[in-house]
Design an enzyme around this catalytic site. Structure first.
Site, short mmCIF file in Angstrom:
data_model
loop_
_atom_site.label_atom_id
_atom_site.label_comp_id
_atom_site.label_asym_id
_atom_site.label_seq_id
_atom_site.Cartn_x
_atom_site.Cartn_y
_atom_site.Cartn_z
N CYS A 124 30.35 115.04 92.98
CA CYS A 124 30.01 115.17 94.35
C CYS A 124 29.02 114.09 94.81
O CYS A 124 29.30 113.59 95.88
CB CYS A 124 29.26 116.66 94.48
N GLU A 150 36.54 118.29 95.33
CA GLU A 150 35.97 117.42 96.43
C GLU A 150 37.11 117.01 97.45
O GLU A 150 36.86 116.98 98.53
CB GLU A 150 35.69 116.06 95.89
#
Length: 225
Positions: free
Chosen positions: A135, A208
């Site tokens: 992230c 993601e």
């Protein structure tokens, strides 16, 4: 080869897909519909609330004061710095913090945070870092790309502040600190350990991509808890 270099090479093809995702390219162009961006902001704000719980487990499992400080700083940075950008945009688009707090985590988002939190409860510090690093690192990877390729459009771009927040020196320093820590923490791994840790890193990287898909395709969540 440093361990983070190994991780990047193993996941480079997936990460490069982020850069051509329509959500990202339209952020760079300034053409992303604001309702899609608002949907993203709300879900990412809710995500950050759960994200910091993973770092909290890092504090619990840390072996040294310096590690505790690192994980603790990640909690503060996520809540204060990243969330501040989200809150600013949400308020511009007519959604208060109180409104955002009442929204549901969408299924892709819930699956992602559940995965990270399960790793944090059962895994080692190495595994916690693998679940969270994609992230932070990929946002700088994206921000740097957008700044480089859409620099001339930045002042007129509604999303310019978002791009600057994830490509700026402060965020870069945070990313580099985590990369350095990862390489220190994951030195002298066996090949089996490398593969095992990369599996977690890869899964988080896939989540993601799923997040960008969710943000681009879904309508704004109107339901409240």
């Amino acid at each position: 080869m440093k361990f983070t270099e190994y991780l990047f090479e193993e996941n480079k093809e997936l990460w490069e897909q982020y850069l051509v995702h329509p959500f990202i390219t339209e952020i760079g162009e300034g053409t992303l519909p604001k309702e899609k961006f608002l949907n993203y902001l709300i879900q990412d704000y809710l995500y950050l609330k759960e994200f910091v719980r993973v770092f909290a487990m890092g504090v619990v499992k840390a072996k040294s004061i310096e590690e505790m400080k690192l994980f603790s700083s990640a909690i503060g940075g996520s809540i204060e710095d990243e969330a501040a950008t989200h809150i600013k945009y949400m308020e511009q688009l007519g959604v208060s913090i109180e409104d955002a707090e009442k929204c549901y985590l969408k299924i892709n988002n819930r699956s992602y945070v559940s995965y990270m939190q399960s790793i944090s409860l059962t895994g080692s510090l190495k595994e916690i870092v693998m679940a969270t690093l994609p992230c932070t690192w990929s946002y700088y990877f994206i921000g740097e790309y957008l700044l480089e390729n859409y620099r001339d459009n930045l002042l007129e771009n509604y999303y310019g502040d978002w791009i600057k927040s994830y490509s700026g020196h402060e965020f870069k320093d945070v990313v580099e600190k985590w990369i350095d820590y990862t390489n220190e923490l994951c030195s002298n791994l066996t090949q089996d350990e490398k593969v095992s840790l990369n599996t977690i890193f890869n899964q988080a990287s896939i989540y993601e991509m799923d997040f960008w898909e969710m943000a681009y395709e879904d309508l704004l969540e109107k339901e409240m808890v």
